[in-house]
Design an enzyme around this catalytic site. Sequence first.
Site, PDB file in Angstrom:
ATOM      1  N   LYS A 113     -14.451 -17.324  34.149  1.00 19.24           N
ATOM      2  CA  LYS A 113     -14.314 -17.989  32.847  1.00 19.24           C
ATOM      3  C   LYS A 113     -13.956 -16.974  31.775  1.00 19.24           C
ATOM      4  CE  LYS A 113     -16.980 -20.996  29.692  1.00 19.24           C
ATOM      5  NZ  LYS A 113     -18.227 -21.782  29.521  1.00 19.24           N
ATOM      6  N   SER A 182     -17.614 -26.308  28.524  1.00 19.61           N
ATOM      7  CA  SER A 182     -16.605 -25.354  28.143  1.00 19.61           C
ATOM      8  C   SER A 182     -16.012 -24.622  29.335  1.00 19.61           C
ATOM      9  CB  SER A 182     -17.216 -24.328  27.188  1.00 19.61           C
ATOM     10  OG  SER A 182     -18.273 -23.623  27.814  1.00 19.61           O
ATOM     11  N   SER A 206     -22.436 -26.829  29.753  1.00 21.58           N
ATOM     12  CA  SER A 206     -21.071 -26.448  30.107  1.00 21.58           C
ATOM     13  C   SER A 206     -20.836 -26.106  31.568  1.00 21.58           C
ATOM     14  CB  SER A 206     -20.633 -25.278  29.231  1.00 21.58           C
ATOM     15  OG  SER A 206     -20.713 -25.635  27.873  1.00 21.58           O
TER      16      SER A 206
END
Lengths: 481, 481
Positions: A113, A182, A206
């Site tokens: 990420k 996210s 998330s």
Amino acid sequence: MRPRSGGFRRAVLPALAVTPLPADAPRRRIAYDPRNPLARPFASQLGAFRSGTSTPRAFLEECLDTLTRDEPAIAAFVTLGLDAARASADAATARWREGRPLSLVDGMPIAVKDMIETIDMPTQMNSPIFAGWQSRRDAACVAAMRQAGAVIVGKSVTTEFACGNSGPTRNPYDSARTPGGSSSGSAASVGAGMVSMGFGTQTHGSTIRPAGYCGAYGLKPSLGALHTGGLAPLGPTLDHLGIIAASLEDAWTSAKAIASIAGGTPPHPGMRGPMETPAALRPATLVRLNTLGWAETPASSQAAFEAAVSAIAAAGVTILDASNDAGVAALEAELARIDDYATDLLAWESRAALGAYRAHGDHMVGARVHDLLERAAGMDTARYERGLAGRQRLRDLVAGFAGRVQGFVMLSSSGPAIADHAYTGSRNYALPWTMVAAPSISLPLLVDQELPLGLQIAGFAEGDAETCAIGAWLRDTLLKH
Amino acid sequence: MRPRSGGFRRAVLPALAVTPLPADAPRRRIAYDPRNPLARPFASQLGAFRSGTSTPRAFLEECLDTLTRDEPAIAAFVTLGLDAARASADAATARWREGRPLSLVDGMPIAVKDMIETIDMPTQMNSPIFAGWQSRRDAACVAAMRQAGAVIVGKSVTTEFACGNSGPTRNPYDSARTPGGSSSGSAASVGAGMVSMGFGTQTHGSTIRPAGYCGAYGLKPSLGALHTGGLAPLGPTLDHLGIIAASLEDAWTSAKAIASIAGGTPPHPGMRGPMETPAALRPATLVRLNTLGWAETPASSQAAFEAAVSAIAAAGVTILDASNDAGVAALEAELARIDDYATDLLAWESRAALGAYRAHGDHMVGARVHDLLERAAGMDTARYERGLAGRQRLRDLVAGFAGRVQGFVMLSSSGPAIADHAYTGSRNYALPWTMVAAPSISLPLLVDQELPLGLQIAGFAEGDAETCAIGAWLRDTLLKH
């Protein structure tokens, strides 16, 4: 957005707004089948690696074929490092051939990420402020996975600073829908079969929500159980490193590789439990929770959940809920009011980081970042301390179930992925376990409207292995039908 | 190393080794007088700012005159931002003129230790790995001080990653001696009168010791009381933001400016106490501690300390020590063995960050970084947990004195600054209060061999204001003689 076949693709972020895919891009729509998902588990390859009938390099090429074909429609990555990935896979191939793999994740293709620092690729956080910005270290989790032999394919799309504007990523099962946020790119890349694992983070919801939306397994371990060093901080007492993976085994072995090499966030010694994935364990009693999310969940998703709960009960598990247990009713009542203090905690704790970003100019950060900063500006220390007290009350309520029940079962999200690209969905099902600091796992076992719908199992703080074992039993039981 | 008069001097670090000053540089040697130090307090200017007889800009120019003259011999800064500093001082001047200062530190010239991120200057950590590296945010403490109106003069020299090789900085009272570490440049620049405050960090002893060596006040607040966001992490449960200042008032008002704007490291709400410096308070009873440092302290420093303790007793304070109190004897016994577990805690907690730096190549980090990583490599989770338990034992012992005594008095270091530039001195006097998580303050009240010798007052966790009040009383009492 088509990836080059080698070298790093270093996309410098053009703007904060959602980047539309080309108008002529055909809508991608694939019916979800939990028994035959697009996700590509790594753990199931280990036998073939041992016997020599496959190799990590061959497995990586399968992943990259999918990536090359589907990335234009899904846009999961912001940076790719395919030459380095192939070299890592070749090194893993040699180790498996010699019968000396570094770990159970040696050769696993993974996505990082873009909130997580890497020594060899930029960390851009979906913000123009960090366009092209290069850290000079690997985050603890990245360093650990490298040391365990994992193959880093690239940096995956996040929402702005993991709390703001959405990125370009699409859901792998329906390109008209969000992958969640996210950890958008990690969930989509795992769900699509481009990698076997992607790092997420979870400060509110998330990891659990995007994993559920994309047909992947999502593991949010006990608070602090996986080292958060090198993750851009948002809420320091809320931030978890999350694992989104193609199988429960891939999630567990990745988490244990990190815990055994990097440990937890000090003073947490690191996630407890065996290196191998715990065997399936039938619980005696589970709590069924509706949470604040139930009212916003479509009837078809409610029905899928009810059917799962019935199947679990039919398999011999006692189910407690608010209608038959006063303790559960009290817990549901507390869960109905956590949203306010959870947002207070996030706003207050994130103001240092977000305020420093906004110093680049009001126009350089999105509306949600402004909203959080505004909320923090209206707070005082006493209100923050009330938030801490609320969270402690919730933790105490949950801890009170220890011994009576083995876990808590609920949905991972308020229905399947929504048909929106700017909004990544409600966190009402994921938030409770972020606040409680106990482990939870999203299992991609349910289907609604032909889309993945996650079933969430949560446990008690430090009981990660037990929660994983119950998750394995739920998977085996629900996929049997 | 001569600073330019304007703009940023961005020195890209040439090498890890101590940078020798020019061979023909004359030895700088100034006898220390605690009643007339080189340090330039800001708080004493406030009346002149209010009455218009001086301005922050005029005060800054006094500081910069000293900097221009002495920086070549002291080498406190790695980066200077004098144009921006002058502009900030002019803005503060206008606010004072209008009678609307932003805070009690509006216009204060400060130095930022080069372990702390700044949006407008590189953060290089005295490592070639970070040569020219630019963060894109201000650390929480920097953002807070800017918001309070402080004037950032530059980035001050640190040892490599605050734990490794020393920098070029010299002691302002004797250029043949160390300024201490790791907050070398902040302590030297404050001690020399170039700025009124410099940020330090303390993971073992890096604020208290250099402040004592350089004739400055050093404040290590309660653990977590000042937000550590944007400080490069070393030991996450050990890292403190420290304040090195020209006066106790400058230390207190700076810390409160940070606490009131940025808060503490979550979940700590931020340092408690009034915005104004607490008034002097005579304690009824203090504990006198020798710690592990006593045996390595020269007789002349021991004598200076004994004289101070006698003066404190003569002023009516009851002194407990290991000879007359069993509790103190037990505490001294525990202090004699903290070094081992304190180093274990540091090694284990710092391995994520230091390991990621060493990934750049073994030759890119110094010997002490290697040593810490080697120690961590020989540890396991159980040994880390033994370290945590040892620290808790020490905290419980100290907490047991609450109500009986008001503080603990000891030296800040094992004698004055040593004549070495590679070794920054023993941390045996500073380490206890890092471990205890309680506040401690180094007061530059003693003299040995014509050099500054710090007297340390420590208190109880969250009792920062009380410890400061006792510090003020010690200052007033000992400087009266």
